[in-house]
Design a protein around this motif. Structure first.
Motif, mmCIF file in Angstrom:
data_model
loop_
_atom_site.group_PDB
_atom_site.id
_atom_site.type_symbol
_atom_site.label_atom_id
_atom_site.label_comp_id
_atom_site.label_asym_id
_atom_site.label_seq_id
_atom_site.Cartn_x
_atom_site.Cartn_y
_atom_site.Cartn_z
ATOM 1 N N MET A 93 8.607 3.367 -21.602
ATOM 2 C CA MET A 93 8.909 2.080 -20.619
ATOM 3 C C MET A 93 7.910 2.147 -19.344
ATOM 4 N N LYS A 94 7.540 1.118 -18.945
ATOM 5 C CA LYS A 94 6.652 0.989 -17.582
ATOM 6 C C LYS A 94 7.495 0.571 -16.546
ATOM 7 N N PRO A 95 7.357 1.546 -15.394
ATOM 8 C CA PRO A 95 8.179 0.995 -14.187
ATOM 9 C C PRO A 95 7.482 -0.228 -13.659
ATOM 10 N N GLN A 96 8.433 -0.896 -12.968
ATOM 11 C CA GLN A 96 7.731 -1.825 -12.042
ATOM 12 C C GLN A 96 6.828 -1.332 -11.008
ATOM 13 N N ILE A 97 5.686 -1.899 -11.018
ATOM 14 C CA ILE A 97 4.531 -1.198 -10.126
ATOM 15 C C ILE A 97 4.394 -2.437 -9.020
ATOM 16 N N ILE A 98 4.684 -1.998 -7.675
ATOM 17 C CA ILE A 98 4.505 -2.766 -6.433
ATOM 18 C C ILE A 98 3.471 -1.927 -5.645
ATOM 19 N N CYS A 99 2.401 -2.689 -5.440
ATOM 20 C CA CYS A 99 1.351 -2.326 -4.431
ATOM 21 C C CYS A 99 1.609 -2.691 -3.165
ATOM 22 N N LEU A 100 1.988 -1.463 -2.305
ATOM 23 C CA LEU A 100 2.258 -2.011 -1.043
ATOM 24 C C LEU A 100 1.199 -1.329 -0.002
ATOM 25 N N MET A 101 0.782 -2.258 0.681
ATOM 26 C CA MET A 101 -0.524 -1.857 1.672
ATOM 27 C C MET A 101 -0.589 -2.778 3.123
ATOM 28 N N ALA A 102 -0.861 -2.032 4.029
ATOM 29 C CA ALA A 102 -1.087 -2.674 5.177
ATOM 30 C C ALA A 102 -2.606 -2.601 5.552
ATOM 31 N N SER A 103 -3.019 -3.943 5.947
ATOM 32 C CA SER A 103 -4.525 -4.406 6.339
ATOM 33 C C SER A 103 -4.803 -5.011 7.365
ATOM 34 N N SER A 104 -5.855 -4.864 7.849
ATOM 35 C CA SER A 104 -6.337 -6.169 8.844
ATOM 36 C C SER A 104 -6.663 -7.299 8.179
ATOM 37 N N VAL A 105 -6.981 -8.412 8.966
ATOM 38 C CA VAL A 105 -7.206 -9.610 8.310
ATOM 39 C C VAL A 105 -8.745 -9.511 7.569
ATOM 40 N N ASP A 106 -9.421 -8.498 7.693
ATOM 41 C CA ASP A 106 -10.822 -8.487 6.985
ATOM 42 C C ASP A 106 -10.513 -7.460 5.686
ATOM 43 N N GLY A 107 -9.364 -7.032 5.563
ATOM 44 C CA GLY A 107 -8.975 -6.138 4.373
ATOM 45 C C GLY A 107 -9.030 -4.767 4.285
ATOM 46 N N ARG A 108 -9.200 -4.283 5.590
ATOM 47 C CA ARG A 108 -9.548 -2.853 5.945
ATOM 48 C C ARG A 108 -8.266 -2.097 6.121
ATOM 49 N N THR A 109 -8.083 -0.943 5.727
ATOM 50 C CA THR A 109 -6.835 -0.215 5.665
ATOM 51 C C THR A 109 -6.743 1.098 6.512
ATOM 52 N N HIS A 110 -7.967 1.389 7.347
ATOM 53 C CA HIS A 110 -7.904 2.575 8.087
ATOM 54 C C HIS A 110 -7.361 1.912 9.519
ATOM 55 N N ALA A 131 -7.933 1.473 -9.557
ATOM 56 C CA ALA A 131 -7.807 1.861 -10.840
ATOM 57 C C ALA A 131 -6.528 1.259 -11.322
ATOM 58 N N PHE A 132 -5.524 1.140 -10.777
ATOM 59 C CA PHE A 132 -4.047 0.570 -11.243
ATOM 60 C C PHE A 132 -4.402 -0.962 -11.747
ATOM 61 N N LEU A 133 -5.092 -1.480 -10.752
ATOM 62 C CA LEU A 133 -5.132 -2.963 -10.834
ATOM 63 C C LEU A 133 -6.099 -3.192 -12.091
ATOM 64 N N ARG A 134 -7.114 -2.396 -12.327
ATOM 65 C CA ARG A 134 -8.208 -2.627 -13.517
ATOM 66 C C ARG A 134 -7.393 -2.521 -14.637
ATOM 67 N N ALA A 135 -6.646 -1.405 -14.782
ATOM 68 C CA ALA A 135 -5.705 -1.246 -15.753
ATOM 69 C C ALA A 135 -4.610 -2.013 -16.276
ATOM 70 N N GLY A 136 -4.549 -3.167 -15.406
ATOM 71 C CA GLY A 136 -3.533 -4.293 -15.493
ATOM 72 C C GLY A 136 -1.968 -3.818 -15.635
ATOM 73 N N LEU A 137 -2.000 -2.640 -14.630
ATOM 74 C CA LEU A 137 -0.556 -2.154 -14.563
ATOM 75 C C LEU A 137 0.309 -2.543 -13.224
ATOM 76 N N VAL A 138 -0.493 -3.494 -12.409
ATOM 77 C CA VAL A 138 0.100 -3.781 -11.001
ATOM 78 C C VAL A 138 1.100 -5.068 -11.130
ATOM 79 N N ASP A 139 2.170 -5.018 -10.891
ATOM 80 C CA ASP A 139 2.974 -6.274 -11.326
ATOM 81 C C ASP A 139 3.096 -7.305 -10.021
ATOM 82 N N GLU A 140 3.022 -6.447 -8.917
ATOM 83 C CA GLU A 140 3.214 -7.193 -7.231
ATOM 84 C C GLU A 140 2.566 -6.636 -6.491
#
Length: 236
Positions: free
Chosen positions: A1-18, A164-173
């Motif tokens: 059974m696959k868990p629910q996968i929530i991708c949680l990230m904080a980014s700038s308005v131009d999509g950068r995470t550093h 990698a998770f996104l391209r594998a179709g595994l991210v739910d949210e």
């Protein structure tokens, strides 16, 4: 059974995470942990590069007289939450057994040396095997659910692991903390990224539904998107 996968990230308005590159400095820096706690996942997962930032030890010895079966090994199975790290070829010497009180669980391939397994065991770091030479992400999720009861997993970077998770179709949210800051230059990590060899692969996302928009104060927003994937992607 696959868990629910929530991708949680904080980014700038131009999509950068550093965060250290953002201007103005300090914008939304404390929001990630706040939302992380509110989501209350059974585990959170990061890639090797991000995982190495938490390591405190040196690489383990190159040889050992011990031999180990390639079987999952757990130092602890009753934690409230686990910190899961993808480390296919056993590069990280931990020097610790938990991150913020959450026991570390390393995802390996069977190509990892006995010496590395001895190092992990010696430090009380749990590990699972999810492939012979490359990590099978769907198998990883199945093992975490079956062995540790993980039903909700927070995917928290870096961009390569998220991609990698996104391209594998595994991210739910996708829960994206959009902070009032910009990076504005090349070379910074992205929310979703890939290797050069994966640059032509597209995520099997067929729909993204904006479920909610929540102000977090100081101009930051939490955007919650539900993701619909092509069902055929998970079966490949």
């Amino acid at each position: 059974m696959k868990p629910q996968i929530i991708c949680l990230m904080a980014s700038s308005v131009d999509g950068r995470t550093h965060h250290s590159r953002w201007r103005p400095k300090g914008a939304g820096a404390d929001l990630f942990e706040r939302v992380h706690e509110e989501l209350g996942g059974d585990a959170w997962l990061i890639g090797r590069v991000t995982g190495s930032e938490f390591a405190k030890g040196k690489p383990y010895p190159a040889s050992t007289s011990q031999t180990f079966l390639r079987e999952n090994w757990f130092a602890q199975c009753d934690a409230k939450a686990y910190g899961v790290v993808l480390d296919a070829h056993g590069k990280i010497g931990w020097g610790r057994s938990d991150i913020g009180g959450d026991p570390i669980v390393v995802v390996l391939t069977e190509s990892v040396s006995d010496a590395h397994l001895a190092g992990l065991r010696g430090e009380g770091v749990s590990y699972v095997f999810a492939g012979k030479s490359e990590i099978d992400l769907a198998l990883t999720l199945e093992i975490l659910n079956r062995e540790l009861g993980v039903k909700r997993l927070l995917l928290e970077g870096g961009g390569a692991a998220n991609g990698a998770f996104l391209r594998a179709g595994l991210v739910d949210e996708l829960d994206l903390i959009l902070c009032p800051a910009v990076d504005g230059a090349r070379g910074a990590p992205l929310v979703f990224d890939s290797t050069d060899g994966e640059s032509d692969q597209r995520a099997p996302v067929t729909a993204m539904t904006l479920e909610s928009t929540t102000p977090l104060g100081g101009g930051a927003l939490l955007l919650r998107y539900l993701i619909t994937n092509d069902p055929a992607a998970a079966s490949r």
